[in-house]
Design a protein around this motif. Structure first.
Motif, PDB file in Angstrom:
ATOM      1  N   GLU A   1      13.058   7.986   3.647  1.00 34.36           N
ATOM      2  CA  GLU A   1      13.032   6.867   4.871  1.00 34.36           C
ATOM      3  C   GLU A   1      11.832   6.017   4.864  1.00 34.36           C
ATOM      4  O   GLU A   1      11.797   4.947   5.229  1.00 34.36           O
ATOM      5  CB  GLU A   1      13.229   7.797   6.023  1.00 34.36           C
ATOM      6  N   LYS A   2      10.556   6.522   4.679  1.00 33.61           N
ATOM      7  CA  LYS A   2       9.524   6.007   4.697  1.00 33.61           C
ATOM      8  C   LYS A   2       9.383   4.983   3.712  1.00 33.61           C
ATOM      9  O   LYS A   2       8.705   3.778   3.901  1.00 33.61           O
ATOM     10  CB  LYS A   2       8.295   6.876   4.695  1.00 33.61           C
ATOM     11  N   LEU A   3       9.601   5.330   2.330  1.00 31.01           N
ATOM     12  CA  LEU A   3       9.338   4.312   1.291  1.00 31.01           C
ATOM     13  C   LEU A   3      10.602   3.071   1.334  1.00 31.01           C
ATOM     14  O   LEU A   3      10.345   2.065   1.116  1.00 31.01           O
ATOM     15  CB  LEU A   3       9.754   5.065  -0.032  1.00 31.01           C
ATOM     16  N   ALA A   4      11.596   3.379   2.027  1.00 31.21           N
ATOM     17  CA  ALA A   4      12.668   2.516   1.777  1.00 31.21           C
ATOM     18  C   ALA A   4      12.361   1.179   2.870  1.00 31.21           C
ATOM     19  O   ALA A   4      12.550   0.138   2.839  1.00 31.21           O
ATOM     20  CB  ALA A   4      14.255   3.020   2.512  1.00 31.21           C
ATOM     21  N   ALA A   5      11.539   1.703   3.856  1.00 31.99           N
ATOM     22  CA  ALA A   5      11.012   0.511   4.963  1.00 31.99           C
ATOM     23  C   ALA A   5      10.158  -0.478   4.309  1.00 31.99           C
ATOM     24  O   ALA A   5      10.173  -1.453   5.202  1.00 31.99           O
ATOM     25  CB  ALA A   5      10.440   1.422   6.383  1.00 31.99           C
ATOM     26  N   ILE A   6       9.478  -0.035   3.209  1.00 29.92           N
ATOM     27  CA  ILE A   6       8.573  -0.942   2.676  1.00 29.92           C
ATOM     28  C   ILE A   6       8.774  -1.335   1.239  1.00 29.92           C
ATOM     29  O   ILE A   6       8.018  -1.528   0.456  1.00 29.92           O
ATOM     30  CB  ILE A   6       7.208  -0.318   2.631  1.00 29.92           C
ATOM     31  N   ASP A   7      10.247  -1.124   0.873  1.00 33.61           N
ATOM     32  CA  ASP A   7      10.698  -1.630  -0.376  1.00 33.61           C
ATOM     33  C   ASP A   7      10.323  -0.850  -1.647  1.00 33.61           C
ATOM     34  O   ASP A   7       9.977  -1.328  -2.691  1.00 33.61           O
ATOM     35  CB  ASP A   7      10.739  -2.994  -0.654  1.00 33.61           C
ATOM     36  N   LEU A   8      10.029   0.565  -1.401  1.00 35.85           N
ATOM     37  CA  LEU A   8       9.649   1.346  -2.271  1.00 35.85           C
ATOM     38  C   LEU A   8      10.687   2.436  -2.602  1.00 35.85           C
ATOM     39  O   LEU A   8      11.480   2.712  -1.537  1.00 35.85           O
ATOM     40  CB  LEU A   8       8.251   2.007  -2.149  1.00 35.85           C
ATOM     41  N   ASP A   9      10.649   2.896  -3.733  1.00 32.32           N
ATOM     42  CA  ASP A   9      11.657   4.157  -4.041  1.00 32.32           C
ATOM     43  C   ASP A   9      10.950   5.252  -4.683  1.00 32.32           C
ATOM     44  O   ASP A   9       9.673   5.509  -4.825  1.00 32.32           O
ATOM     45  CB  ASP A   9      12.743   3.706  -5.231  1.00 32.32           C
TER      46      ASP A   9
ATOM     47  N   LEU B   1       5.674  15.854   3.335  1.00 33.55           N
ATOM     48  CA  LEU B   1       7.046  15.371   4.030  1.00 33.55           C
ATOM     49  C   LEU B   1       8.083  15.564   3.128  1.00 33.55           C
ATOM     50  O   LEU B   1       7.926  16.069   1.975  1.00 33.55           O
ATOM     51  CB  LEU B   1       6.805  13.730   3.995  1.00 33.55           C
ATOM     52  N   SER B   2       9.225  16.053   3.622  1.00 36.17           N
ATOM     53  CA  SER B   2      10.487  16.355   2.954  1.00 36.17           C
ATOM     54  C   SER B   2      10.936  15.240   1.909  1.00 36.17           C
ATOM     55  O   SER B   2      10.481  13.916   2.342  1.00 36.17           O
ATOM     56  CB  SER B   2      11.696  16.846   3.831  1.00 36.17           C
ATOM     57  N   ALA B   3      11.581  15.461   1.085  1.00 38.39           N
ATOM     58  CA  ALA B   3      12.066  14.288   0.142  1.00 38.39           C
ATOM     59  C   ALA B   3      12.989  13.167   1.163  1.00 38.39           C
ATOM     60  O   ALA B   3      13.031  11.970   0.938  1.00 38.39           O
ATOM     61  CB  ALA B   3      13.414  14.896  -0.605  1.00 38.39           C
ATOM     62  N   GLU B   4      13.749  13.677   2.132  1.00 41.02           N
ATOM     63  CA  GLU B   4      14.400  12.828   3.198  1.00 41.02           C
ATOM     64  C   GLU B   4      13.459  12.095   3.803  1.00 41.02           C
ATOM     65  O   GLU B   4      13.804  10.809   4.142  1.00 41.02           O
ATOM     66  CB  GLU B   4      15.317  13.825   4.006  1.00 41.02           C
ATOM     67  N   GLN B   5      12.482  12.632   4.315  1.00 36.37           N
ATOM     68  CA  GLN B   5      11.467  11.972   5.273  1.00 36.37           C
ATOM     69  C   GLN B   5      10.748  10.730   4.197  1.00 36.37           C
ATOM     70  O   GLN B   5      10.588   9.615   4.627  1.00 36.37           O
ATOM     71  CB  GLN B   5      10.372  12.829   5.862  1.00 36.37           C
TER      72      GLN B   5
ATOM     73  N   THR C   1       0.786  -1.255  -0.062  1.00 33.73           N
ATOM     74  CA  THR C   1      -0.050  -0.004   0.220  1.00 33.73           C
ATOM     75  C   THR C   1       0.853   1.281  -0.068  1.00 33.73           C
ATOM     76  O   THR C   1       1.593   1.324   0.993  1.00 33.73           O
ATOM     77  CB  THR C   1      -1.017  -0.066   1.244  1.00 33.73           C
ATOM     78  N   VAL C   2       0.618   2.146  -0.972  1.00 33.67           N
ATOM     79  CA  VAL C   2       1.242   3.260  -1.049  1.00 33.67           C
ATOM     80  C   VAL C   2       1.149   4.483   0.217  1.00 33.67           C
ATOM     81  O   VAL C   2      -0.138   4.779   0.249  1.00 33.67           O
ATOM     82  CB  VAL C   2       1.217   4.066  -2.528  1.00 33.67           C
ATOM     83  N   PRO C   3       1.868   4.648   0.749  1.00 31.40           N
ATOM     84  CA  PRO C   3       1.905   5.609   1.886  1.00 31.40           C
ATOM     85  C   PRO C   3       1.474   7.134   1.543  1.00 31.40           C
ATOM     86  O   PRO C   3       1.927   7.472   0.537  1.00 31.40           O
ATOM     87  CB  PRO C   3       2.847   5.360   2.817  1.00 31.40           C
ATOM     88  N   ASP C   4       0.947   7.861   2.300  1.00 28.12           N
ATOM     89  CA  ASP C   4       0.637   9.461   1.962  1.00 28.12           C
ATOM     90  C   ASP C   4       1.894  10.025   2.456  1.00 28.12           C
ATOM     91  O   ASP C   4       2.419  10.101   3.711  1.00 28.12           O
ATOM     92  CB  ASP C   4      -0.509   9.676   2.913  1.00 28.12           C
ATOM     93  N   LEU C   5       2.454  10.754   1.366  1.00 31.27           N
ATOM     94  CA  LEU C   5       3.704  11.276   1.128  1.00 31.27           C
ATOM     95  C   LEU C   5       3.614  12.838   1.370  1.00 31.27           C
ATOM     96  O   LEU C   5       4.567  13.631   1.592  1.00 31.27           O
ATOM     97  CB  LEU C   5       4.665  11.076   0.248  1.00 31.27           C
TER      98      LEU C   5
END
Length: 206
Positions: free
Chosen positions: A59-67, A52-56, A45-49
């Motif tokens: 970090e959030k996407l990397a935790a669920i194997d997204l880029d 958020l800053s690009a850095e945040q 499930t794609v999170p709500d970004l």
């Protein structure tokens, strides 16, 4: 053994059944491998970004194997913090596979500059849409004596008089000075008029 006898023999049928079994097993193993390597049925499930800053976001996407990939910086939106995400694709809540890239757009750090259009002697109804078309807003309206009613006479920003071509920040409020449709005349008295009435002075002559 003749061909006809072979085709009707038990050996032939056993070999056919063995071949079918082998093909079935290979097919099963192949599709099972495909399913495993493509993570079939495993969706993220794609999170709500938003905000958020690009850095945040990274970090959030990397935790669920997204880029993610930054597509562009958009005009400053006051509802979003500076340099934060204002748009994303796919949208929040969408289902994607592992490794999918999320395309994002970043809020600018400040308003851009725009060129003030020439509105002098344009009507109020013409001026306001023209201002809005370049990203400016209508400010305070004042009037001064002028024959053309609602005709733009001056443009001001924070009390400073502007002219066409000036650069101002986008979303600035431009004050308009309009004609009130009235003209006043002042009566003057001519004090230079000389009274030329002849004055006769009597003389005593013998």
């Amino acid at each position: 053994m003749s061909l006809r006898a072979y085709l009707t023999s038990r050996v032939f049928f056993v070999q056919i059944l063995a071949a079918i079994a082998i093909v079935t097993v290979l097919a099963y193993l192949f599709f099972h491998w495909i399913t495993f390597t493509t993570h079939h049925g495993q969706e993220i499930t794609v999170p709500d970004l938003s905000k958020l800053s690009a850095e945040q976001a990274e970090e959030k996407l990397a935790a669920i194997d997204l880029d993610y990939i930054i597509l562009d910086t958009v005009d400053f939106k006051p509802d979003f913090p500076k340099l934060t995400i204002v748009e994303q694709e796919p949208k929040a809540g969408a289902k994607v596979k592992e490794g999918r890239k999320i395309y994002i757009k970043i809020n600018a750090s400040k308003y851009t500059m725009v060129t003030l259009p020439d509105l002098i002697e344009k009507t109020y109804r013409q001026a306001v849409p023209t201002l809005e078309a370049v990203g400016l807003l209508e400010g305070t309206i004042t009037y001064k004596p002028y024959l053309g009613k609602d005709m733009v006479l001056e443009l001001r920003l924070d009390g400073k008089k502007l002219k066409a071509g000036d650069k101002v920040l986008k979303s600035s409020r431009i004050d308009l000075v309009l004609g009130d449709g009235k003209v006043t005349y002042e009566e003057t008295v001519d004090t230079t008029t000389v009274d030329t009435t002849e004055i006769i002075i009597p003389t005593n002559e013998p």
